[in-house]
Design a protein around this motif. Structure first.
Motif, PDB file in Angstrom:
ATOM      1  N   LYS A  73      40.459  39.128  35.855  1.00 15.97           N
ATOM      2  CA  LYS A  73      39.999  40.335  35.153  1.00 15.97           C
ATOM      3  C   LYS A  73      40.738  41.574  35.668  1.00 15.97           C
ATOM      4  O   LYS A  73      41.160  42.421  34.886  1.00 15.97           O
ATOM      5  CB  LYS A  73      38.494  40.512  35.339  1.00 15.97           C
ATOM      6  N   ASP A 124      44.260  41.640  34.346  1.00 15.44           N
ATOM      7  CA  ASP A 124      44.294  41.953  32.919  1.00 15.44           C
ATOM      8  C   ASP A 124      44.111  43.443  32.654  1.00 15.44           C
ATOM      9  O   ASP A 124      44.600  43.962  31.661  1.00 15.44           O
ATOM     10  CB  ASP A 124      43.211  41.174  32.164  1.00 15.44           C
ATOM     11  N   THR A 125      43.388  44.136  33.542  1.00 17.46           N
ATOM     12  CA  THR A 125      43.116  45.557  33.345  1.00 17.46           C
ATOM     13  C   THR A 125      43.998  46.446  34.212  1.00 17.46           C
ATOM     14  O   THR A 125      43.831  47.658  34.211  1.00 17.46           O
ATOM     15  CB  THR A 125      41.636  45.881  33.642  1.00 17.46           C
TER      16      THR A 125
END
Length: 104
Positions: A82, A85-86
């Motif tokens: 996560k 991805d960010t």
């Protein structure tokens, strides 16, 4: 105990914690006395931050006793995915490892 290095810590973490990704950086200019790390392990699942750090400190008890400073960032594989991805876009002209504006 032999001198602590980035490689020896990375190997110990991978073996003892079943880590799938490990980053270790010697912050002491090469003298092996201060390290920072990112540890991604499924063993951290369902553990709060304090318990994750206790698990790491127990697994690396001898190594930590031989150095001056130790910092660890502990993530599960899902948390690591996560965060990647960010993450902010790369400043090297790539997006997701590909040069923007090309088919590569």
């Amino acid at each position: 105990m032999a001198s602590i290095t980035e490689a020896s810590l990375r190997e110990a973490i991978t073996q003892r914690l079943g880590a799938i990704h490990v980053e270790v950086t010697d912050m002491s200019g090469g003298c092996g006395q201060a390290f920072t790390s990112l540890i991604v392990s499924p063993q951290f699942q369902d553990l709060k931050s304090l318990k994750r750090h206790r698990l790491v400190n127990t697994a690396l008890k001898e190594e930590i006793a031989a150095i001056h400073a130790w910092t660890a960032k502990c993530q599960t594989p899902a948390e690591w995915d996560k965060e990647r991805d960010t993450a902010a876009p790369s400043l090297d002209g790539t997006v997701g490892g590909h040069v923007e504006g090309t088919n590569q």
